[in-house]
Design an enzyme around this catalytic site. Sequence first.
Site, PDB file in Angstrom:
ATOM      1  N   VAL A  99       0.833  -1.198   0.000  1.00  0.00           N
ATOM      2  CA  VAL A  99       0.000   0.000   0.000  1.00  0.00           C
ATOM      3  C   VAL A  99       0.872   1.254   0.000  1.00  0.00           C
ATOM      4  O   VAL A  99       1.782   1.383   0.824  1.00  0.00           O
ATOM      5  CB  VAL A  99      -0.920   0.020   1.234  1.00  0.00           C
ATOM      6  CG1 VAL A  99      -1.774   1.277   1.242  1.00  0.00           C
ATOM      7  CG2 VAL A  99      -1.806  -1.217   1.253  1.00  0.00           C
ATOM      8  N   CYS A 100       0.585   2.160  -0.938  1.00  0.00           N
ATOM      9  CA  CYS A 100       1.299   3.444  -1.060  1.00  0.00           C
ATOM     10  C   CYS A 100       2.811   3.169  -1.168  1.00  0.00           C
ATOM     11  O   CYS A 100       3.234   2.412  -2.030  1.00  0.00           O
ATOM     12  CB  CYS A 100       0.917   4.329   0.129  1.00  0.00           C
ATOM     13  SG  CYS A 100       1.473   6.026  -0.042  1.00  0.00           S
ATOM     14  N   GLN A 101       3.594   3.756  -0.280  1.00  0.00           N
ATOM     15  CA  GLN A 101       5.041   3.524  -0.317  1.00  0.00           C
ATOM     16  C   GLN A 101       5.347   2.030  -0.125  1.00  0.00           C
ATOM     17  O   GLN A 101       6.319   1.503  -0.679  1.00  0.00           O
ATOM     18  CB  GLN A 101       5.706   4.337   0.792  1.00  0.00           C
ATOM     19  CG  GLN A 101       7.214   4.284   0.809  1.00  0.00           C
ATOM     20  CD  GLN A 101       7.764   4.897   2.102  1.00  0.00           C
ATOM     21  OE1 GLN A 101       7.128   4.853   3.151  1.00  0.00           O
ATOM     22  NE2 GLN A 101       8.932   5.481   2.009  1.00  0.00           N
TER      23      GLN A 101
ATOM     24  N   GLY B  46       3.709  -0.249  -1.424  1.00  0.00           N
ATOM     25  CA  GLY B  46       3.542  -0.836  -2.755  1.00  0.00           C
ATOM     26  C   GLY B  46       4.827  -0.732  -3.546  1.00  0.00           C
ATOM     27  O   GLY B  46       5.198  -1.657  -4.289  1.00  0.00           O
TER      28      GLY B  46
ATOM     29  N   MET C 175      -1.383  -1.071  -4.227  1.00  0.00           N
ATOM     30  CA  MET C 175      -2.521  -0.151  -4.048  1.00  0.00           C
ATOM     31  C   MET C 175      -1.991   1.266  -3.906  1.00  0.00           C
ATOM     32  O   MET C 175      -1.134   1.528  -3.057  1.00  0.00           O
ATOM     33  CB  MET C 175      -3.316  -0.512  -2.789  1.00  0.00           C
ATOM     34  CG  MET C 175      -4.053  -1.819  -2.895  1.00  0.00           C
ATOM     35  SD  MET C 175      -5.066  -2.125  -1.432  1.00  0.00           S
ATOM     36  CE  MET C 175      -6.409  -0.996  -1.741  1.00  0.00           C
TER      37      MET C 175
END
Lengths: 498, 353
Positions: free
Chosen positions: B145-147, B149, B169
């Site tokens: 998720v985010c970083q 990811g 994501m």
Amino acid sequence: MQDFFKQQADWLKTWQEQQQTLTKQYAAWGEGLAQAAPGDSSQQVPGNFEELVKAQQELFEQFTGFGQQMQQNLQQLWGDKLPSELLRQFNFNLLQEFYKSWLGNMKFPGGLSNPFMPGQNWTDPASFMNDFMKNEHPFFSTFSNFNIAEEVQKVFGMFGMLQGGKMPGGDLFSQLFTTYQGFFNQLANTGTSKGFDQLLETFTSWKDQADQYLLAPQVGINRETAQEFSKITSLSLAYIEAFAKMGKLIEETARKSGNRFQAKLVERSLNNDPPVKFTDFCSLWTKENEAVFIEVFGSEGFAKTQADLASAGLRLKIQTDKLVEKMIDQTPIALKRDVDLAAGEIIQLKRDLRQSRKQQAALETECKIARDAVAAGEERFEQMEAALAKAQALAENAEKTAKAAVAADEERFKQMEATLAKVQALAENAEKKAKAEVARPGKSVKGAAAPKEAATAATKKTPAAAGKKASTTTTKKAATTAATKASGNKKSSGSQTK
Amino acid sequence: MNYTQQIQDSMDEFKAFAENLKKGVENLASSGEVKLAQTEKELVYEDGKRKLYRYQARTEKICPVPTLIVYAMVNRYTMLDLQPDRSMIRNLLDQGQDVYLIDWGYADRMDRHLTMDDLINAFMDDCIDHIRMQHQLEAINLLGVCQGGTFSAIYSALHPEKVKNLITMVAPIDFETNDSLLYVWSKAMDVDLLIDAYGIVPGDLMNQSYQMLQPFTLTFQKYLNMVDTMADSEKLAAFLRMESWIFDSPDQPGEVLRQNAKDLFQENKLVKGEFEIGGQLVDLKQVSMPVLCIYADYDTLVPPASSKKLLEYVGTKDKQELSYPVGHVGMFVSGKTQSTLAPRISEWLNQRI
């Protein structure tokens, strides 16, 4: 020892005198530059650096003071009622910056058109907001059942309480507006339009010359410390310069966003759709201002100005940290750099430890594979030994069988020899009898020949007797070959088992 | 509508506003502690501040391949489990997924020399090995998720044999775009100076940047709007949970931030095939497992252009994208995603076990 203290005192005195001389020189440069600045310096440009810094400082103090006051009020009012975690959620640091931006642009150039009272334009935000909310104004004169001012006061008062600004018995709304007006006046006097540009230009010029002196090599026993302090001064000037550039950009942007907001207000009023609701008004204010700010924030110019400001602040921080560390270096307090060094070593040790663990795990895996291989080899060896034992047993059995066969053959051979001997003896007897018959007078020849034929016939009836020596040898050889074959076959089958 | 009516409406609004505020202040005073991330979980592995959790199953039938969630370091994973009816983790559990999660913890001064190599090739790898060993599996699912990811994509490129399926994501991958203010600002920043000055960069500094993305909305309008909802204690509690998460920003280990900002944001090395950690070059073509790229259409932090570019660079042919008309945070808490996001993820995973 007394001499030592005297020496120290003399050094200190000399250093103080040097600093005083420097200060005087700065002040003199500032005066000169102020005089040389274009226009009426007494109106637009502070007389010297002290005033310039003072003006900036006052501005800072006002903004900072506003935030602090808000925070303080919050603590006073709610400190004993709300959880500390909740209190921490109210952060006013940025609010003050944006109040500044808001107020900075709200001196409506030429006035904001008032659709309800032609000729009586709103000239500043305070009057607009007051008109917006006071029932005396024609904008609200169509009703008089409510004292809207009181209602608004209540609302803002309560909102202020929420944000922690409501003083017991005080009126936050009024306080805020009074404070806003103070900010606005200060900005108008020192930080806007033409005056701002000239201020910045003059300051930058002054700073460049000051830097030449500040960053020049220094002499004397305290030269290193003096040099560090001079560097801090220089970096402070750089920070003020960067801050002023950012301030200018924000001020320009705020002016644009303010104009846009005003235009929207007028447009909606002319379209008979003024934002009469408080929330509508605020939403419009947020939307229109933000659109302009985000456009500017997305520009490379802003990114560079912001980066320059950040860098100036960071350089100042690094230098300040360095000096502070130097000052407390002789104390037993652990310095930041000591902690950093320790942290670096610890993390490297952790990396090494992890690496060692990985290597150990890999070695353990290899050892396990080797141990498993040895165990498998041993098991196979045992299996081979068992197979070999079986093969040997089989071979021994075969040998025994062969030997028995040989013995049986030999026994049979002996029997055959005995039989043959008997047959020969019979034949010889018969021959003797025949010869005797032949030799006896009166016996026919025919009768004499008969025993010979009988002997020959007897020999023919016993096949084994034909060539008895040869037969004996052949039988022996055959038995040996059979035994050898049996033995060889068993050995061969043992090898296969292996 | 005539002016009388307008003014009457305005007055009604003021009255309602005042009443909401009064009630809201009462609610605030009695709201108590703000609690987040209440779904039950068990600590299964740790290395100092960094921890690996396994969530307690909520269904009888469990997917045989577990999924490890890797969240960003710049905020807390609690966003994924904000409250029971706004919880992506709970939704995944309800779909029968076996969920693990990495908690990076709160970095402090002792972490200033921590590198991306330490996080990805060491801690992440240790966690994944731990899960593989526990489940006797060659590979597991990875959801970044985010970083997190970005970290997951890098890990998958370096250790493809350990990743069964990869899901990213709202993850920043391609930094060429200037669709986000953060991307524009970071390109101009003197990152070395920032790290040298702070060592550990304060989370509040990062938060100020996030607030500047919508300066008026996030510092003023939001709190004004809060008055409309604070009379409702449930809505107020939801607001406070979100507020608590937003400002719960851990400080950033300097060397991690340095490499993240310089190599990725400024030089865009990941998609150029020039990004290196621990002496290893990261080649996204090595991402050979199935990939699902999820992004938010209105993301102002990580623009879609940055996220979905991943699919252009990975080596796998089994790749798919999924988007929602929400913002960055809305992806996890919006009503639009609550009922469908986890089922879609779960279905995609189940088809590839």
